[in-house]
Design a protein around this motif. Sequence first.
Motif, PDB file in Angstrom:
ATOM      1  N   TYR A   1       0.858  -1.191   0.000  1.00 38.36           N
ATOM      2  CA  TYR A   1       0.000   0.000   0.000  1.00 38.36           C
ATOM      3  C   TYR A   1       0.897   1.245   0.000  1.00 38.36           C
ATOM      4  CZ  TYR A   1      -2.652   3.961   1.406  1.00 38.36           C
ATOM      5  OH  TYR A   1      -3.173   5.225   1.420  1.00 38.36           O
ATOM      6  N   GLY A   2       0.509   2.266  -0.751  1.00 33.72           N
ATOM      7  CA  GLY A   2       1.258   3.523  -0.714  1.00 33.72           C
ATOM      8  C   GLY A   2       0.323   4.713  -0.718  1.00 33.72           C
ATOM      9  N   GLY A   3       0.703   5.748   0.009  1.00 35.44           N
ATOM     10  CA  GLY A   3      -0.093   6.978   0.063  1.00 35.44           C
ATOM     11  C   GLY A   3      -0.232   7.448   1.488  1.00 35.44           C
ATOM     12  N   SER A   4       0.655   8.404   1.872  1.00 34.48           N
ATOM     13  CA  SER A   4       0.636   8.984   3.215  1.00 34.48           C
ATOM     14  C   SER A   4       0.710   7.933   4.320  1.00 34.48           C
ATOM     15  CB  SER A   4      -0.592   9.880   3.405  1.00 34.48           C
ATOM     16  OG  SER A   4      -0.534  10.968   2.496  1.00 34.48           O
ATOM     17  N   CYS A   5       1.488   6.886   4.055  1.00 39.51           N
ATOM     18  CA  CYS A   5       1.710   5.870   5.085  1.00 39.51           C
ATOM     19  C   CYS A   5       2.745   6.423   6.061  1.00 39.51           C
ATOM     20  CB  CYS A   5       2.226   4.616   4.397  1.00 39.51           C
ATOM     21  SG  CYS A   5       2.122   3.176   5.414  1.00 39.51           S
TER      22      CYS A   5
END
Length: 252
Positions: A211-215
């Motif tokens: 998963y990627g995005g503001s992790c």
Amino acid sequence: MREKIVAGNWKMNTSIREGKQLVLDIIDRIGKLPSGVTLIVAPPFTHLCPVARLIGDRKTPGLAAQNCADKESGAFTGEVSASMLASVPCGYVILGHSERRAYYGETNEILLEKIKLVLASGLRPVFCVGEILEERESNMHFQVVSSQLREVLCQLEPAGFAQVIVAYEPVWAIGTGKTATSEQAQEMHAFIRSFLAETFGEQAESTPILYGGSCKPSNAADIFSQPDVDGGLIGGASLKADDFLAIAGSFA
Ligand code: PGA
């Protein structure tokens, strides 16, 4: 058991000196990570050789490039080929990041050429898919992601597909501070796996889907706890060794 992977996409950040320090800090603290987690760093092209020297024979962190050419070699000024990256040596190449798709016109057709060259050079692609906000709001997100998968990954031979790492990155969550909920991530990851299984059968069970995005450290454990989430592709938070390692330490 699927591989667990946390990859840091540095994008166009850091000087070589800063990048080397970041990798040294990561190497310094890597021993505290849960076993079985693969870390990958993806610095800019200019940093790959000096960073590769620092990593030396270590298995982790692995080294990734953020892009490569869609041609094998020749008169393509400014481009870097997959085989050049293999000679660094790099182990991975991020392909199809939404910034490449949006700002540099990378289509699925171009990405298919790139992914074939990456595989032919013995590197593993980290293939990014994801929808923009309007597509999610109009309930098109599954359709968008399935065409990204169909037009690129589903065109590969099973042996090539076996090397692929998928990263689901909802574009509206990248660099915005807005993360997908763990339910939204799980829903899409399960969809990706079952879509890939239509072409590759059982093999899709072992494909790592990140998963990627503001992790960040505060939300990674929740997202990584989902059954089809096998780790993360981290942008902003990968530029701080503490945050990056805290994220990598978030697997249950
Ligand atoms: P972000 O970026 O973690 O800064 O949102 C993720 C990415 O673009 O890979």
